[in-house]
Design a protein around this motif. Structure first.
Motif, short mmCIF file in Angstrom:
data_model
loop_
_atom_site.label_atom_id
_atom_site.label_comp_id
_atom_site.label_asym_id
_atom_site.label_seq_id
_atom_site.Cartn_x
_atom_site.Cartn_y
_atom_site.Cartn_z
N PHE A 18 41.23 -7.05 -13.78
CA PHE A 18 43.03 -7.60 -14.55
C PHE A 18 43.72 -6.31 -14.14
CE2 PHE A 18 40.58 -10.30 -16.61
CZ PHE A 18 40.81 -11.03 -15.97
N HIS A 19 44.59 -6.31 -12.90
CA HIS A 19 45.54 -5.45 -12.60
C HIS A 19 47.53 -5.23 -13.41
CE1 HIS A 19 43.72 -4.42 -8.91
NE2 HIS A 19 43.50 -6.00 -9.32
N PHE A 20 47.16 -3.93 -14.00
CA PHE A 20 48.45 -3.78 -15.01
C PHE A 20 49.57 -2.53 -14.34
CE2 PHE A 20 44.63 -5.70 -17.91
CZ PHE A 20 45.44 -6.69 -18.05
N LEU A 21 50.56 -3.00 -14.87
CA LEU A 21 51.19 -1.26 -14.53
C LEU A 21 52.35 -1.10 -15.60
CD1 LEU A 21 53.47 -0.15 -12.34
CD2 LEU A 21 55.00 -1.23 -12.99
N ASN A 22 51.50 0.75 -15.39
CA ASN A 22 51.96 1.16 -16.60
C ASN A 22 53.54 1.46 -15.77
OD1 ASN A 22 52.65 3.57 -18.08
ND2 ASN A 22 50.35 4.47 -18.00
N LEU A 23 54.10 0.98 -17.61
CA LEU A 23 55.43 1.02 -17.70
C LEU A 23 56.32 2.54 -17.64
CD1 LEU A 23 56.61 -1.75 -19.87
CD2 LEU A 23 56.20 -1.81 -17.34
N GLU A 24 55.52 3.72 -18.03
CA GLU A 24 55.50 4.65 -18.18
C GLU A 24 55.77 5.72 -16.78
OE1 GLU A 24 53.44 5.97 -21.79
OE2 GLU A 24 54.88 4.25 -22.77
N THR A 25 54.57 5.86 -16.27
CA THR A 25 54.08 6.50 -15.25
C THR A 25 54.52 5.74 -13.72
OG1 THR A 25 51.86 6.13 -15.24
CG2 THR A 25 53.10 8.21 -16.51
N TYR A 26 54.37 4.32 -14.08
CA TYR A 26 54.77 4.04 -12.67
C TYR A 26 53.16 3.79 -11.93
CZ TYR A 26 58.87 2.64 -14.27
OH TYR A 26 60.19 2.22 -15.22
N GLU A 27 51.91 3.51 -12.22
CA GLU A 27 50.97 4.08 -12.02
C GLU A 27 49.69 2.26 -11.88
OE1 GLU A 27 47.35 6.02 -13.58
OE2 GLU A 27 49.05 6.86 -14.48
N GLU A 28 49.00 2.00 -11.55
CA GLU A 28 48.34 1.06 -11.10
C GLU A 28 46.93 1.08 -12.41
OE1 GLU A 28 46.82 -2.97 -8.68
OE2 GLU A 28 47.86 -1.75 -7.59
N ILE A 29 46.88 -0.25 -13.48
CA ILE A 29 45.66 -0.08 -14.01
C ILE A 29 44.64 -1.07 -13.49
CG2 ILE A 29 44.89 0.89 -16.35
CD1 ILE A 29 47.31 1.81 -16.81
N VAL A 30 43.39 -0.79 -13.22
CA VAL A 30 42.18 -1.90 -12.65
C VAL A 30 41.70 -1.69 -14.12
CG1 VAL A 30 41.26 -2.47 -11.38
CG2 VAL A 30 42.64 -1.72 -10.37
N LEU A 31 41.90 -2.65 -14.57
CA LEU A 31 40.81 -3.14 -16.72
C LEU A 31 39.45 -4.25 -15.36
CD1 LEU A 31 43.38 -2.50 -18.99
CD2 LEU A 31 41.17 -0.74 -17.57
N PRO A 32 38.63 -4.11 -16.43
CA PRO A 32 37.23 -5.36 -15.68
C PRO A 32 37.33 -6.32 -17.00
CG PRO A 32 36.35 -4.06 -16.75
CD PRO A 32 37.77 -3.30 -16.54
N GLU A 33 37.00 -7.25 -16.90
CA GLU A 33 37.32 -8.59 -18.17
C GLU A 33 36.66 -8.19 -18.62
OE1 GLU A 33 36.22 -13.23 -17.39
OE2 GLU A 33 35.42 -12.45 -16.36
N GLU A 34 35.57 -7.12 -18.18
CA GLU A 34 35.54 -6.99 -20.66
C GLU A 34 36.21 -6.10 -21.08
OE1 GLU A 34 32.98 -5.40 -17.58
OE2 GLU A 34 32.20 -7.89 -17.28
N VAL A 35 36.74 -5.16 -20.65
CA VAL A 35 37.69 -4.83 -21.32
C VAL A 35 39.19 -5.64 -21.84
CG1 VAL A 35 39.88 -3.46 -21.46
CG2 VAL A 35 37.34 -2.38 -20.48
N VAL A 36 39.46 -6.81 -20.80
CA VAL A 36 40.61 -7.49 -21.64
C VAL A 36 40.12 -8.15 -22.32
CG1 VAL A 36 42.31 -9.59 -20.24
CG2 VAL A 36 41.51 -7.08 -19.25
N GLY A 37 39.03 -9.05 -22.04
CA GLY A 37 38.09 -10.17 -23.34
C GLY A 37 38.69 -11.02 -23.35
N ASP A 38 38.69 -12.22 -24.49
CA ASP A 38 39.64 -12.99 -24.74
C ASP A 38 41.53 -12.78 -24.73
OD1 ASP A 38 37.18 -14.11 -25.34
OD2 ASP A 38 37.37 -14.25 -27.36
N ASN A 39 41.55 -12.26 -24.45
CA ASN A 39 43.19 -12.22 -23.95
C ASN A 39 43.95 -12.64 -23.20
OD1 ASN A 39 44.06 -11.40 -26.99
ND2 ASN A 39 43.94 -9.12 -26.16
N GLN A 40 42.44 -13.00 -22.03
CA GLN A 40 43.09 -12.96 -20.39
C GLN A 40 43.32 -14.43 -20.82
OE1 GLN A 40 39.38 -14.28 -18.30
NE2 GLN A 40 38.42 -13.21 -20.15
#
Length: 188
Positions: free
Chosen positions: A83-105
């Motif tokens: 899952f790809h996220f954009l940090n709204l303070e630094t504008y860097e891309e953060i990639v997280l695996p499915e295990e971290v996102v969990g059921d919130n996906q």
């Protein structure tokens, strides 16, 4: 140096560290056991594995509180199990695996603003807003007078989540969902 709190101060949602493992309190109960004194029974969810365990603490026992840092981010897209996220303070891309996102996906749609929880420099969870609006992509037509099923029908949303909705909800409608209970609230 970790911050310590009393076991009497445990509340639902409190993050603690026990034996090097990070937990979030999902339920707790104060009980008095005869002449032995009071104890606090807590259900703890392991933030690494998702398993729920029960632990008992003596009343007033010191417990290490895990201090989490929250980072505002925006969900961009999913590729495979990442899952790809954009940090709204630094504008860097953060990639997280499915295990971290969990059921919130089940609630992540493009441009949704979320909170990424960080503990000791690593991402451990994704918090979604309490309510999200999602589009209904598939649902059977509601038949007037058909309330034998309690006046609801299944609906598949744009994220793949299936929930129960009232009979008047149709394909293409946007509905508001409570992310804590995974239930329909209203049509928007």
């Amino acid at each position: 140096m970790p911050e310590y709190i009393s076991s009497n101060d445990l509340r639902v949602g409190t993050c603690i560290e026990v034996d090097g493992t990070l937990y979030v309190v999902t339920a707790f109960q104060h009980t008095k056991v005869g002449k032995w004194g009071a104890i606090v029974k807590a259900k703890l969810k392991d933030l690494n594995t998702g398993l729920v365990v029960e632990k008992s603490f003596r009343a007033g026992e010191k417990v290490a509180r895990a201090v989490l840092e929250g980072k505002r981010a925006q969900f961009m897209y999913r590729s495979g199990s990442d899952f790809h996220f954009l940090n709204l303070e630094t504008y860097e891309e953060i990639v997280l695996p499915e295990e971290v996102v969990g059921d919130n996906q089940d609630f992540l749609v493009e441009n949704l603003e979320v909170e990424l929880l960080v503990y000791e420099g690593r991402y451990i969870a994704v918090n979604v807003p309490p309510f999200v609006d999602l589009e209904v992509v598939d649902t059977p037509p509601g038949v007037r007078g058909d309330t034998a099923s309690g006046g609801s029908k299944p609906a598949t949303l744009e994220t793949g989540l299936t929930i129960q909705v009232p009979l008047f909800v149709n394909r293409g409608d946007r509905v508001r969902i409570d992310t804590r209970t995974r239930e329909y609230l209203e049509r928007v």
